[in-house]
Design a protein around this motif. Sequence first.
Motif, PDB file in Angstrom:
ATOM      1  N   PRO A  32       0.840  -1.198   0.000  1.00 45.33           N
ATOM      2  CA  PRO A  32       0.000   0.000   0.000  1.00 45.33           C
ATOM      3  C   PRO A  32       0.877   1.250   0.000  1.00 45.33           C
ATOM      4  N   ALA A  33       0.368   2.306  -0.631  1.00 48.00           N
ATOM      5  CA  ALA A  33       1.155   3.530  -0.791  1.00 48.00           C
ATOM      6  C   ALA A  33       1.662   4.060   0.546  1.00 48.00           C
ATOM      7  N   ILE A  34       0.844   3.991   1.585  1.00 48.95           N
ATOM      8  CA  ILE A  34       1.224   4.543   2.879  1.00 48.95           C
ATOM      9  C   ILE A  34       2.421   3.815   3.481  1.00 48.95           C
ATOM     10  N   GLN A  35       2.627   2.557   3.110  1.00 39.94           N
ATOM     11  CA  GLN A  35       3.761   1.812   3.657  1.00 39.94           C
ATOM     12  C   GLN A  35       5.088   2.361   3.145  1.00 39.94           C
ATOM     13  N   TYR A  36       5.124   2.801   1.889  1.00 42.71           N
ATOM     14  CA  TYR A  36       6.344   3.413   1.359  1.00 42.71           C
ATOM     15  C   TYR A  36       6.738   4.631   2.188  1.00 42.71           C
ATOM     16  N   VAL A  37       5.753   5.425   2.582  1.00 38.43           N
ATOM     17  CA  VAL A  37       6.022   6.641   3.350  1.00 38.43           C
ATOM     18  C   VAL A  37       6.550   6.287   4.742  1.00 38.43           C
ATOM     19  N   VAL A  38       5.911   5.335   5.396  1.00 39.41           N
ATOM     20  CA  VAL A  38       6.366   4.913   6.723  1.00 39.41           C
ATOM     21  C   VAL A  38       7.773   4.330   6.642  1.00 39.41           C
ATOM     22  N   GLU A  39       8.048   3.538   5.615  1.00 38.20           N
ATOM     23  CA  GLU A  39       9.386   2.953   5.478  1.00 38.20           C
ATOM     24  C   GLU A  39      10.444   4.026   5.251  1.00 38.20           C
ATOM     25  N   GLU A  40      10.110   5.091   4.533  1.00 34.18           N
ATOM     26  CA  GLU A  40      11.058   6.195   4.348  1.00 34.18           C
ATOM     27  C   GLU A  40      11.369   6.858   5.683  1.00 34.18           C
ATOM     28  N   ALA A  41      10.338   7.064   6.491  1.00 37.67           N
ATOM     29  CA  ALA A  41      10.560   7.652   7.813  1.00 37.67           C
ATOM     30  C   ALA A  41      11.459   6.757   8.667  1.00 37.67           C
ATOM     31  N   VAL A  42      11.162   5.472   8.681  1.00 33.70           N
ATOM     32  CA  VAL A  42      11.940   4.529   9.486  1.00 33.70           C
ATOM     33  C   VAL A  42      13.389   4.466   9.000  1.00 33.70           C
ATOM     34  N   ALA A  43      13.581   4.509   7.687  1.00 36.68           N
ATOM     35  CA  ALA A  43      14.940   4.476   7.134  1.00 36.68           C
ATOM     36  C   ALA A  43      15.733   5.721   7.513  1.00 36.68           C
ATOM     37  N   SER A  44      15.031   6.784   7.919  1.00 36.75           N
ATOM     38  CA  SER A  44      15.687   8.013   8.375  1.00 36.75           C
ATOM     39  C   SER A  44      15.822   8.064   9.890  1.00 36.75           C
ATOM     40  N   GLY A  45      15.497   6.969  10.550  1.00 36.37           N
ATOM     41  CA  GLY A  45      15.641   6.895  11.997  1.00 36.37           C
ATOM     42  C   GLY A  45      14.442   7.400  12.767  1.00 36.37           C
ATOM     43  N   MET A  46      13.315   7.629  12.089  1.00 35.72           N
ATOM     44  CA  MET A  46      12.111   8.145  12.735  1.00 35.72           C
ATOM     45  C   MET A  46      11.123   7.006  12.952  1.00 35.72           C
ATOM     46  N   THR A  47      10.881   6.667  14.187  1.00 35.06           N
ATOM     47  CA  THR A  47       9.982   5.549  14.473  1.00 35.06           C
ATOM     48  C   THR A  47       8.807   5.958  15.358  1.00 35.06           C
ATOM     49  N   ASP A  48       8.651   7.269  15.588  1.00 37.56           N
ATOM     50  CA  ASP A  48       7.546   7.807  16.382  1.00 37.56           C
ATOM     51  C   ASP A  48       6.633   8.552  15.412  1.00 37.56           C
ATOM     52  N   ILE A  49       5.555   7.906  14.984  1.00 36.47           N
ATOM     53  CA  ILE A  49       4.744   8.397  13.878  1.00 36.47           C
ATOM     54  C   ILE A  49       3.327   8.696  14.340  1.00 36.47           C
ATOM     55  N   ILE A  50       2.830   9.864  13.962  1.00 33.74           N
ATOM     56  CA  ILE A  50       1.458  10.269  14.262  1.00 33.74           C
ATOM     57  C   ILE A  50       0.691  10.299  12.952  1.00 33.74           C
ATOM     58  N   MET A  51      -0.283   9.446  12.821  1.00 34.38           N
ATOM     59  CA  MET A  51      -1.096   9.351  11.610  1.00 34.38           C
ATOM     60  C   MET A  51      -2.417  10.086  11.847  1.00 34.38           C
ATOM     61  N   ILE A  52      -2.700  11.068  10.990  1.00 33.18           N
ATOM     62  CA  ILE A  52      -3.959  11.803  11.074  1.00 33.18           C
ATOM     63  C   ILE A  52      -4.948  11.131  10.125  1.00 33.18           C
ATOM     64  N   THR A  53      -5.971  10.522  10.686  1.00 32.96           N
ATOM     65  CA  THR A  53      -6.915   9.751   9.885  1.00 32.96           C
ATOM     66  C   THR A  53      -8.330  10.319  10.025  1.00 32.96           C
ATOM     67  N   GLY A  54      -9.278   9.654   9.419  1.00 34.41           N
ATOM     68  CA  GLY A  54     -10.677  10.058   9.505  1.00 34.41           C
ATOM     69  C   GLY A  54     -11.557   8.823   9.430  1.00 34.41           C
ATOM     70  N   ARG A  55     -12.841   9.049   9.269  1.00 33.12           N
ATOM     71  CA  ARG A  55     -13.766   7.924   9.171  1.00 33.12           C
ATOM     72  C   ARG A  55     -13.433   7.080   7.951  1.00 33.12           C
ATOM     73  N   GLY A  56     -13.594   5.769   8.094  1.00 32.46           N
ATOM     74  CA  GLY A  56     -13.343   4.861   6.985  1.00 32.46           C
ATOM     75  C   GLY A  56     -11.890   4.521   6.772  1.00 32.46           C
ATOM     76  N   LYS A  57     -11.030   4.827   7.748  1.00 30.34           N
ATOM     77  CA  LYS A  57      -9.590   4.608   7.580  1.00 30.34           C
ATOM     78  C   LYS A  57      -9.055   3.462   8.439  1.00 30.34           C
ATOM     79  N   ARG A  58      -9.930   2.643   8.982  1.00 29.51           N
ATOM     80  CA  ARG A  58      -9.478   1.573   9.868  1.00 29.51           C
ATOM     81  C   ARG A  58      -8.531   0.603   9.182  1.00 29.51           C
ATOM     82  N   ALA A  59      -8.631   0.464   7.866  1.00 28.77           N
ATOM     83  CA  ALA A  59      -7.741  -0.454   7.152  1.00 28.77           C
ATOM     84  C   ALA A  59      -6.277  -0.071   7.329  1.00 28.77           C
ATOM     85  N   ILE A  60      -6.000   1.229   7.485  1.00 28.46           N
ATOM     86  CA  ILE A  60      -4.619   1.666   7.717  1.00 28.46           C
ATOM     87  C   ILE A  60      -4.138   1.146   9.062  1.00 28.46           C
ATOM     88  N   GLU A  61      -4.956   1.311  10.084  1.00 24.35           N
ATOM     89  CA  GLU A  61      -4.581   0.820  11.413  1.00 24.35           C
ATOM     90  C   GLU A  61      -4.382  -0.692  11.396  1.00 24.35           C
TER      91      GLU A  61
END
Length: 283
Positions: A32-61
């Motif tokens: 999924p597209a969002i995984q590429y973004v999270v992996e980029e953050a992790v590859a930069s040493g960032m592992t504390d992530i705040i995801m701003i979501t809305g209704r219908g986004k449970r699949a991301i969680e």
Amino acid sequence: MKVVIPAAGLGIRFLPATKAQPKEMLPVVDKPAIQYVVEEAVASGMTDIIMITGRGKRAIEDHFDRSYELEHKLRDSGNEEALEEVQRIASMADIFYIRQKEQLGLGHAVLCAKKHIGDEPFAVMLGDDIVVNDHPCIGQLVDVFEETKSSVVGVERVPKSKVSRYGVIKGKKVRDELYKVDDLVEKPSPKEAPSDLAIIGRYVFNPEIFTYLEKIGPGMGGEYQLTDAMRHLCRKKGLYGLRFKGRRFDIGSKADWIRATVELSMERPDLSKDLGFSVRKTA
């Protein structure tokens, strides 16, 4: 450094595919597209992530959570490779979720994270951009932030015909690839654009950005525009734009999403042969 990833949009440009699933969960090749973004953050040493979501986004969680039933099935079937992959996805970062209860724009989505960021600098990464490079794009911006102690955004030269899709900077070159930003214009016409340097979905901010996000009113489209707050920031506190190294895939449109899938598939030895491609080297 904490990372804010806004993921509350309705994905209207991808209807009907996004009628019942988040746009961020649409696959690019097999992730999924969002995984590429999270992996980029992790590859930069960032592992504390705040995801701003809305209704219908449970699949991301669910995607970034443990799936014990699936893991049990994979373990029993001896599929260790797939088992390791799904466990890696669930454990690569600490992800916290905040709901944006109203669709009030990107600026409002970032402001939703204020209480969880506090008085620390933080990064913002948008899911519409996938950037491929050995040195992750957000990590390049952090390097500039640590050098200048000022907020910094990723920029890329785009054809004049496409500047109306982006926020565009006006600035002076400090050195190769680095610009001191004097002003920004949100989605200008080609004639009104101050340059061809478009802001892409990577930012590192000092916490003062929240002060300006709280002061701005609705802007273009009746939404709270992050660009409006950044205009105040660059005048009061300073802002830099970095022409990052790497290949960016803008997956905000159907055509570019398909293009990203094709080009990234060409770089996969397990796929390129069956697709009739020669394997491309990654950046």
